[in-house]
Enzyme design. Structure first.
Site, PDB file in Angstrom:
ATOM      1  N   LYS A  82      15.642   4.196 -34.022  1.00  0.00           N
ATOM      2  CA  LYS A  82      16.167   3.292 -34.586  1.00  0.00           C
ATOM      3  C   LYS A  82      14.953   2.367 -35.035  1.00  0.00           C
ATOM      4  O   LYS A  82      13.898   2.201 -34.091  1.00  0.00           O
ATOM      5  CB  LYS A  82      17.127   2.494 -33.595  1.00  0.00           C
ATOM      6  CG  LYS A  82      18.204   1.659 -34.544  1.00  0.00           C
ATOM      7  CD  LYS A  82      19.410   0.828 -32.926  1.00  0.00           C
ATOM      8  CE  LYS A  82      19.864  -0.263 -33.878  1.00  0.00           C
ATOM      9  NZ  LYS A  82      20.649  -0.569 -32.198  1.00  0.00           N
ATOM     10  N   SER A 157      25.540  -1.051 -34.387  1.00  0.00           N
ATOM     11  CA  SER A 157      24.203  -1.574 -35.153  1.00  0.00           C
ATOM     12  C   SER A 157      23.629  -0.590 -35.121  1.00  0.00           C
ATOM     13  O   SER A 157      22.598  -0.242 -35.717  1.00  0.00           O
ATOM     14  CB  SER A 157      22.738  -2.508 -34.538  1.00  0.00           C
ATOM     15  OG  SER A 157      22.708  -2.392 -33.663  1.00  0.00           O
ATOM     16  N   SER A 181      26.303  -0.676 -29.554  1.00  0.00           N
ATOM     17  CA  SER A 181      25.415  -0.209 -30.639  1.00  0.00           C
ATOM     18  C   SER A 181      25.488   1.522 -31.200  1.00  0.00           C
ATOM     19  O   SER A 181      24.738   1.467 -31.760  1.00  0.00           O
ATOM     20  CB  SER A 181      24.490  -1.024 -30.425  1.00  0.00           C
ATOM     21  OG  SER A 181      24.501  -2.418 -31.650  1.00  0.00           O
TER      22      SER A 181
END
Lengths: 496, 99, 498
Positions: A82, A157, A181
């Site tokens: 990420k 996210s 997330s």
């Protein structure tokens, strides 16, 4: 489909076997991964890639594999990070304009561990800016799309990581989970996502959103792949004061043993009354989760209803604590030492105000303002301290529940992946979609989301919660479920 | 807990160093009002005598031995700087008021 | 007018920021170095790069405990690091990690010497009219220092400032006194005592020139006899003792004049101009000061075990105040000598070892406070840089006590012993400075002098003792200083008046 393409779409375990049998090389696997990323560019899952460096690393992996000396089970396996987990010499934008040109001079703890294990970091994935969001729409790179239906969100996210794994770009990606997330996008995209216990995985090099809630974890196509990944990234790190100085178990090894032992006899799983309410949860989701319960009962687990009385307060508590911490954590983005600076500031204050206003999206500003308010004179006790007290009550709910059960099972989300744009103008309804996931962060619990079937053509996820440091139990249950009834939803169908 | 007004929001924007236009102030005020309205559910909950939780759990204080490490290469330290002078960061003139 | 101004007493509380003596920073492993080029002693943590995290320096905990014990304070078993949020270019994270609600040390005091009414110089001169006064210490807490803004036009240009983060993250103790001080002189006496303690216990070098010991003064005035505190102002960044004194006096005067003119004091941060000796309002303390303190979620609260406190207590050196009292009561020193000899630990240790080795504490004190300190001052050096040791000084003093070396000849040897060391006895013999104790030899010198100065001898016989010293000088000269002055005097008197 060539063998390498077929393996790329499989699990990490399958790719390991392919590499060890020399059916494919790491270089081929990594090259196939890049081809796949290119082919599925429309998903906007991957925001930066490191073709040259990754292929060079893959060749080094191949040399080790040829010598029969792979560094670990991840040696030669393509993975993604990420965009908020830093890697030396690579950008780390957190999908924000304010970090648009930032290149990290150092490695995250997790990055260092993965590189040392020979994993091939092929690039970085899309996310909601600074991990603030549940749809990966709030990004300078534009929204990521759900591989199952590109008009829908992949969640957030860590949406880019979930979409990349679901679309077969890599077998394993890493995300961060502050209020769901990792688990919510894993659920929306039909992959397995694990948020470890708070303190299990070092936060060194994870760009902070809410320090007391953030954890890094894996997204993969099987529970055992997640266990394997956790084996590598967990453990004490002296650079993170909140890292737990505990010896780490060998989760993937324990899974093997548990499999040999067979059934889940003697395991008690709690079903929180407050999470299984008809209103607010899509019927298709409740149906899939109830089917999963039946499957696990057949595997030997026993179920009991439990109560988590403060469930109704979790979202409010979460948003007060998370935004308060974020308002302070994001103060360092000031245009002075790194990141984007406003053009021609007329004075220092102008530099601060314009760099930050131009650099942050509306959602990030909203949360900074809320967090500032929550901490400000006159409101601190009413909001921040109050939320911390309620956090204690929520934690105690779980402590009480885990006295009578080994794990708790819930839906991961109350609905399947929603349509892109459908909640963008309604921040509160976006926040409320985290209702089942935030409590694990507030209580520091490990939590696993895994696919348990489809509803309306979209994947459904169920969540397993364990007591603090109780990853072993939830991995064991998840693995048993997966083996008994393979509901891993496979690769999404593609338009040709 | 009271209603948030646009003047509160303006004050928060100053503290957070965010320059907001009139439109943004009114829309943000509306959003925050809605969120704080929701958060007000906590008001009804009795937390008398409940200690606050700041972290998942409290460990013994982690400590680092007082052994210096080689500092970061100064060139690398300022490599991301939007403006620099030698190995220092450059900003518009700082007026003495705080410190 | 003057009498009107005298109606007021000054009330002062001090906030001292002192750098802790560590090799690395409070929360980062960057070295603590002074005088480096900008950003040459920083770590990713000090730059507040995205993703970095703080870890507490172990050494700092021990130093905080030492300070807590030295000021008779409570070392709290649990203290909490909090974030103080504000924007400033030398504050890289946008917040300073400090302690707010739960400091590491609460309460405490130290004693300063004041004269009767707390006026005039408080530095002790003899034993006259001084007394000890206890000054309360509210708290001491740990925090990190900020970086530096460089405004120098030659470096940064006219419109810009340079930011150097070498100092960012250097560990500080902020020590906050009660508003117990009543004059600028008391304030500096407090600072001197605090600095001496910090140095004694090895907590800080407290070098003001290096910015290791900085002071903010909270100043207010009130009518004598009033119990209420007046509105206070805070004079910031005072970096020398004379600045502290001048600034407090200037600020108190400003406040008196303001009130005399019918105005009132408003809360403000003041700057001090040492050249014009004036304070001026830098910034009004407004409601907009809102630091939004909250516990730092990246750090675990600091827990200190009682056993650790006891271990530090056992190792804690005797404090200057205690040492001073002991030198007076046990070794019979004057208040002045005791004060001078305890001003720093090196001097005090040197003295104690010397006194013990020669069993003549008063003589040791005299040699040190007068001769040794003068030698050091003339050479502008530290005691540790010189070759003299307590053993050498003690040997010299023993020679004097035994009558083998006269004080006058000792004074000749002393500068050599200070800079080059050596054995005083051997040096005395080599230089032929051993005292002549043989009575016959001295008789010879005395007789010769009496014979050569008959007029003076007559004067003495007539009852005038004054010229006796002159004759003594002549004898000493003839003996090249080796005769014992007491013996010479007695012989002269006996022979002249005999």
């Amino acid at each position: 489909m060539s063998l390498v393409e077929k393996l790329l779409a499989g699990t990490l375990g399958e790719q390991r076997e392919g590499l060890d049998r020399r059916d494919i090389s790491a270089r081929e696997l990594v090259a196939a991964s890049f081809s796949r990323i290119t082919a599925r560019e429309s998903l906007t899952a991957v925001v930066s890639r490191r073709d040259e460096a990754a292929l060079a690393s893959a060749e080094a992996s191949d040399a080790r594999i040829m010598r029969g000396e792979p560094l670990s089970k991840l040696d030669g396996i393509p993975i993604l990070l990420k965009d908020n987990i830093v890697q030396a010499g690579e950008p780390a934008t957190c999908a924000s304009r304010i970090l648009g040109n930032f290149v990290s001079p150092y490695d995250a703890f997790v990055t260092e561990r993965l590189a040392a294990a020979g994993a091939i970091i092929v690039g970085r994935t899309n996310m909601d800016e600074f991990a603030m969001g549940s749809s990966t729409e709030n990004s300078i790179y534009g929204p990521s799309h759900n591989p199952w239906d590109e008009t829908r969100t992949c969640g957030g996210s860590s949406g880019g990581s979930a979409a990349a794994v679901a679309a077969g770009m890599v077998p394993l990606a890493f995300g961060s989970d502050t209020g769901g997330s990792i688990r919510q996008p894993a659920s929306y995209c039909g992959v397995v996502g694990l948020k470890p216990s708070y303190g299990r995985v070092s936060r060194w090099g994870l760009v902070a959103f809410a320090s007391s809630l953030d954890q890094i974890g894996p997204l993969a196509r099987s529970v055992s792949d997640c266990a394997l990944a956790l084996d590598l990234i967990a453990g004490h790190d002296a650079k993170d004061s909140t890292s737990i100085p505990e010896d780490i178990p060998n989760w993937s090894g324990d899974l093997e043993k548990a499999r040999a032992a067979g059934s889940l006899d003697g395991l008690a799983i709690g079903l929180p009354r407050e999470y299984f309410v008809e209103e607010g949860v899509e019927p298709g989701i409740l149906a899939r989760v109830r089917e999963a319960i039946t499957t696990l009962e057949e595997a030997g687990a026993s179920f009991e209803e439990i109560s988590l009385p403060h469930t109704a307060y979790t979202i409010a508590t979460y948003y007060l604590i998370a935004t308060a911490e974020a308002s302070s954590n994001l103060a360092r983005f000031d245009g002075v030492r790194y990141g984007r600076r406003a053009e021609q500031p007329k004075d220092l204050n102008d530099l601060y105000e314009r760099s930050r206003s131009e650099g942050f999206s509306a959602e990030v500003k909203r949360r900074i303002l809320l967090g500032t308010y929550v901490l400000s004179a006159g409101y601190y006790d009413a909001y921040y301290v109050k939320a911390q007290r309620v956090r204690t009550l929520i934690r105690r709910d779980f402590e009480a529940a885990f006295e009578s059960c080994d794990a708790i099972l819930t839906p991961t989300t109350p609905e399947v992946a929603f349509r892109l744009g459908s909640k963008s103008d309604d921040p509160l309804s976006m926040y409320l979609s985290d209702v089942y996931t935030v409590s694990a962060n507030l209580a520091g619990l490990p939590a696993l989301s895994m696919p348990c079937g489809m509803s309306e053509g979209m994947p459904v996820g169920m969540q397993l919660l364990g007591p603090p440091l109780g990853e072993a139990a939830i991995l064991r249950i998840g693995d048993a479920y997966e083996r008994r009834c393979d509901q891993s939803v496979g690769l999404p169908p593609e338009k040709s | 807990m009271s209603r948030i007004e646009s003047k509160d929001l303006t004050r928060m924007a100053v503290l957070a160093r965010l320059a907001l236009g009139e439109d943004e102030i009114s829309s943000m005020t509306r959003d925050l009002e809605q969120i704080l309205g929701y958060v007000a559910t906590l008001e009804g909950l009795d937390t008398e005598g409940v200690p606050p939780t700041a972290q998942g759990f409290e460990l013994a204080t982690p400590l680092r031995a007082d052994v210096p490490e080689t500092p970061i290469d100064p060139e690398l330290a300022v490599a991301n700087a939007p403006a620099r002078q030698g190995t220092a960061f450059l900003v518009p003139k700082v007026l003495e008021e705080e410190g | 007018m003057a009498s009107e101004l005298d109606r007021y007493e000054i009330v002062i509380g001090l906030e001292v920021h002192t750098h802790l003596k560590t090799a690395s920073k409070l929360f980062s492993p960057a070295p603590v170095l002074y005088g480096e080029e900008p950003n040459h002693s920083v770590h990713a943590i000090d730059l507040a790069l995205p993703g970095v995290l703080p870890v507490l320096n172990e050494r700092v905990v021990e130093l905080a405990i030492r300070l807590g014990l030295a000021i008779h304070g409570t070392v709290n078993p649990r203290s909490v690091f909090a974030r103080k949020n504000y924007f400033y270019p030398d504050l890289p994270k946008g917040y300073q990690i400090s302690q707010f609600e739960d400091p590491v040390v609460s309460g405490g005091w130290l004693e300063i010497e004041v004269n009767g009414k707390g006026e005039g110089k408080s530095a002790s001169v003899g034993n006259a009219k001084t007394s000890m006064r206890r000054i309360g210490i509210t708290r001491a807490h740990l925090e990190e220092d900020a970086g530096k803004s460089i405004h120098d036009v030659a470096i940064a240009g006219r419109d810009d400032s340079c930011i150097d983060l070498n100092r960012a993250g250097v560990p500080l103790l902020e020590i906050v006194s009660e508003p117990d001080l009543r004059s600028a002189q008391e304030a500096t006496a407090y600072l001197r005592e605090l600095r001496a303690i910090l140095r004694y216990i090895g907590v800080s070098d407290a070098d003001m020139e290096k910015g290791q010991f900085r002071c903010d003064a909270n100043v207010s005035i009130r009518p004598h006899g009033s119990q209420e505190l007046g509105t206070r102002t805070e004079v910031k960044n005072l970096n020398s003792f004379s600045n502290v004194e001048d600034a407090i006096e200037a600020e108190a005067l400003r406040q008196r004049e303001l009130i005399a003119d019918g105005g009132e004091v408003v809360q403000a941060t003041m700057g001090f101009d040492p050249v014009r000796r004036r304070t001026s309002v830098q910034r009004l303390k407004e409601n907009s000061d809102d630091y939004r303190y909250f516990p730092d979620p990246d750090l675990i609260p600091l827990r200190i075990d009682p056993a650790q406190i006891e271990a530090v207590r056992a190792e804690l050196p005797e404090l200057p105040g205690d040492k001073r009292a002991r030198f007076e009561s046990e070794l019979g020193l004057s208040g002045y000598d005791a004060g001078v000899l305890t001003a720093n630990r090196g001097l005090a240790d040197f003295f104690e070892q010397t006194a013990k080795a020669c069993s003549a504490p008063k003589a040791a004190a005299n040699w040190m406070t007068r001769d040794l300190l003068r030698e050091l001052k003339e050479r502008d050096v530290e005691l540790s840089e010189m070759a003299i040791t307590p053993h050498i000084l003690a040997s010299m003093i023993r020679l004097i006590e035994e009558g083998r070396l006269t004080s006058r000849n000792a004074a000749q040897l002393f500068p050599i012993l200070v800079s080059e060391g050596g054995d005083p006895e051997a040096l005395m013999i080599a230089r032929g400075l051993e005292a002549v104790s043989d009575s016959g030899t001295i008789d010879g010198f005395v007789d010769a002098v009496i014979a050569g100065h008959s007029d003076v001898v007559e004067q003495i016989r007539g009852g005038d003792d004054k010229p006796l010293n002159f004759l003594m000088g002549q004898v000493m000269k003839a003996s090249q200083g080796k005769a014992d002055p007491g013996q010479v005097r007695q012989k002269l008197i006996d022979k002249i008046r005999g």
